[in-house]
Design an enzyme around this catalytic site. Sequence first.
Site: not given
Length: 707
Positions: A291, A349, A372
């Site tokens: 991530c 995250h 994202d």
Amino acid sequence: MYKKEKLHFWSPLSCTTATQCRLKFVNFDALENQSFHETAGLSKKHLVVRRGTPFTVTLQFCSRSFNPHRDSLVLEVWLGNRSERIPVQFSDKRSDTHSWSAKISPDGVHPQSVSVHICSPANSSVALYHLQLHIETNQGRRSYAVGGFVLLCNPWLKDDPVYMPLDAQLQEYIKSDYGLLYMGTYQNISSRPWSFGQYEPGVLEACLKLLEVSPQHLKDKDKDYIRRADPAYLSRVICAMVNCNDDLGILAGKWQGSYEDGVKPTDWSGSADILHRWASSNCRPVRYGQCWVFASVLCTVMRVLGIPSRVVTVFNAAHDCDGNVEINEYYSSTGKKLNLSKDSIWNFHVWVECWMRRADLGVGFDGWQVVDPTPQEKSAGVFCCGPCPVVAVRRRYIRAPYDTPFVYASVDADIVTLILQEGQVVGRKLDTEAVGKLIYTKSIDSDAPENLTGVYKSTKKRKQPAVVMKYQMMPGVGNTPSPPGEIPPGLEVSLSIDGQPSLGENISLCVTVTNQSSSPRLLMEHLNAQLKEFNSNPERSFWKAQKEVRIQPGEALTLHETIPSSEYESVLAGDDIVNVAVVIKDVKTKETVLDAQEFSISSPQITIEIEGGDVIQMKKEHTVQVSFTNTLAKTLTGAVLTVEGSGLLPGKQEASLVNLQPDKKIEKTVTIEATSAGTKLLMATFSHSSSPGVVSRSFCKVSVKAA
């Protein structure tokens, strides 16, 4: 037919002795234009300017002087198969930012040259444009392909939808090539620097290539070019292209197993190397990302394109697969966390926020938008997420596009913890506080974190008390049973970690049990510790303990437990995350309660010392001393100290020792030389053959000044 040519800032063209006015060459005034447009350093191949702000091109003629009474100049701007003619006018008035214009000021005319001020609309598309010049007279027209320029978003311009008012924000979110990523657990937050690298050679060109190979462009070039005026559209296209799941994207993700056929995600320290590898390999995906790598590369691309962006970390981020804004977690009656749910809580995250006005939604949704690129769930059939207005998340406007329900669950879902024994639910705990525990980004002009938690989460969220159930049958894995009869809890338990656990030291736990009933109780305490990845449920247990405990009515009993270093040293490495849980069960009533904590193990530090300090001159050699001292109580075999730094060192440099005794040091001296200005990163890693992974990793920020 228009023919595209490679750009030269001075484009020499042929001259003859004819009486017609002919173009000799074009000066794109690159240094002056790019300084004025805040694009200096982005490219040595192209003139890079921002939409809505004029830039200057000087035309030099031969044969005879330019005569405004006899000669008309017309510029033609090409984008793909579409073009727009722009008559060059004499005027010193301010340009209209809603249409293309080309003007010659009275002082811009010279015997053999004229300076033309070209201005694009504030809503122009982001792309590489090509420019033609037509010289028209009564005798005919001569046309010249004079080169090209790259047009970017303009956050300095009020009419641009990415306008950002404060200069300090623009410096941090557009111009800065250095950032900090926050990782670990919310109780033990670690930071690591990242080099966004937008000034590294070839990075801007890689970003433009990314747009050119997107599915939207390959399907319909003209439509894609038109839509590139909208930053929401741009962010959605780039978000999908950063991962390679649906297209010719940049990064392949991997979260477990071997990384031998690529680069381990933790080994990256900057975006430029990743973008260079992708562009030079004919768009083959770079292996591997997780991530923070996906987010950091996306942040680089967005800053290059002129959209203010920052990397944001959510601690205890929920991955809600079924969309019910509830995460189920399962534990055994001895404290082992069970992998029975598709939902999960990531210790951290990382995603990106991009700044823009949302013309499609209205002024109430302007500002920071979550984008994202980590491939978790599909959005409209593609692995991307956003742009989702942060204000919509806080206000729970879950219908606001794009992907607001998923983002809202990530920061504000509830956790339902179930204790299972022989297929029955013997305990249940509801936690409305844990998800989105902290949300951090780097502060402006500082390495300190800025806390964004209150920006995402309303303080008005309804809180519900934890409850305990007895022997409710679990109707199916992944479903939370509906308790027909809840009983008030007679026991409470809390678990905490003493201090910050460090590699090689014992881990101290503190369990507090409170008996709220009026009777003495005989309890069974179970403790269990498991290694886990930051983005998934834990797998194997490496330590267990249990004992009987007696507690008096109304008593709060404190129990101290220890995980010896010998129990985990063959399992854990630095920065690994541990899930430890305690289950307290009343032997007589069978009442069962649980608490759990997750924490990371800190590792010994590597020392990096740059001769003369961390501000260096470009193209000048500097000596760096790197060392690691073994603070563990045992000898480390096969010790390796590695140093690397994109833009500072060619490849990796290593020092090794067969045996590194306790309190002894391994050292490596390297010579660095920066080839470009900006912020660079030196990274040093230490490992040894008996460790499951890297034992320690350290970074040093290097500020490179132009020679």
